[in-house]
Design an enzyme around this catalytic site. Sequence first.
Site, PDB file in Angstrom:
ATOM      1  N   ILE A 273       0.844  -1.192   0.000  1.00 39.81           N
ATOM      2  CA  ILE A 273       0.000   0.000   0.000  1.00 39.81           C
ATOM      3  C   ILE A 273       0.883   1.247   0.000  1.00 39.81           C
ATOM      4  CG2 ILE A 273      -1.808   1.277   1.219  1.00 39.81           C
ATOM      5  CD1 ILE A 273      -2.632  -1.376   2.526  1.00 39.81           C
TER       6      ILE A 273
ATOM      7  N   ASN B 298      -2.295   4.038  -3.663  1.00 38.79           N
ATOM      8  CA  ASN B 298      -3.140   5.020  -2.980  1.00 38.79           C
ATOM      9  C   ASN B 298      -2.530   6.416  -2.960  1.00 38.79           C
ATOM     10  OD1 ASN B 298      -5.038   6.079  -0.709  1.00 38.79           O
ATOM     11  ND2 ASN B 298      -2.983   6.180   0.178  1.00 38.79           N
TER      12      ASN B 298
ATOM     13  N   TYR C  93      -4.226  17.656 -11.528  1.00 38.70           N
ATOM     14  CA  TYR C  93      -4.835  16.557 -10.772  1.00 38.70           C
ATOM     15  C   TYR C  93      -5.872  15.822 -11.622  1.00 38.70           C
ATOM     16  CZ  TYR C  93      -7.117  14.093  -6.900  1.00 38.70           C
ATOM     17  OH  TYR C  93      -7.637  13.126  -6.062  1.00 38.70           O
TER      18      TYR C  93
ATOM     19  N   THR D   2      -9.674  14.047   4.835  1.00 39.31           N
ATOM     20  CA  THR D   2      -8.228  13.900   4.844  1.00 39.31           C
ATOM     21  C   THR D   2      -7.550  15.257   4.775  1.00 39.31           C
ATOM     22  OG1 THR D   2      -8.117  13.771   2.424  1.00 39.31           O
ATOM     23  CG2 THR D   2      -8.404  11.691   3.616  1.00 39.31           C
TER      24      THR D   2
ATOM     25  N   LYS E 286      -5.259  11.911 -12.894  1.00 37.80           N
ATOM     26  CA  LYS E 286      -6.148  10.830 -12.473  1.00 37.80           C
ATOM     27  C   LYS E 286      -6.862  10.208 -13.672  1.00 37.80           C
ATOM     28  CE  LYS E 286      -5.453  10.703  -8.039  1.00 37.80           C
ATOM     29  NZ  LYS E 286      -4.851   9.500  -7.397  1.00 37.80           N
TER      30      LYS E 286
END
Length: 240
Positions: free
Chosen positions: A6, A78, A145, A182, A149
């Site tokens: 991870i 991640n 971004y 987050t 992605k």
Amino acid sequence: MHYYIITGASRGLGKALAENVLQQENTAVLGVSRHATIEHPRYTHQPLDLSDMLAVQNNLHKVFPKWPDAESITLINNAGVLGDIAYLGEHQNEHFEFVFDVNVVAPAMLMNTFLSAYSGGSSTRTILNISSGAAQRAVDGWGAYCASKAALDMLSQVAQKEQDLRANGIRIRSLAPGVIDTVMQEHIREADKQSFSEAERFSGLHSNGQLVEPKVVAGTIIKWLQGDLGSEVVVRVSML
């Protein structure tokens, strides 16, 4: 033994994913991040800055050890960065290199090495790339971004098609986990409204309690990976 690799495991969703896995027996986690924040007998920390491409290339072999007793091996890409929030024409050019290195180039290298290292054998092998709803829609101020992605989503689709054509039985997916409480969300709420027209909307998500706790999302993702949930449940999570 069920092994998980991870990235970004030191905080946020990555840490929640690692902690969820470690609550289960017969599991082990190799966490890839700059700092170690988890102490557990079945957790191994691999220090690595995914924005440092030379370090990534020189240390990839440490991320994918041989696990002869593996029943399953899962890579979860991640780690990701939003970068500075600003319109194109107002960035330093280095901004794009930084965001694409972390969000696309490093995951591509990790996927490539995973598939090379674990192409043989009978263990269940899975790659899960953590994407974003921003991959599917244009968000002003988030150019790098959104684009990075979207590139990760397409890379996942291509890799899955290749594995299907070779009949290797490897599962590759890209998942948008929704709006999670987050550090990235804190960064978004601090954005200048002149550089981000959705600033008030994202502030409202926080003030109205609509951000989901990382451990809640992590629990759903791990259950899906382990076959305990149908794909439609994960789709709902991704649309939060």
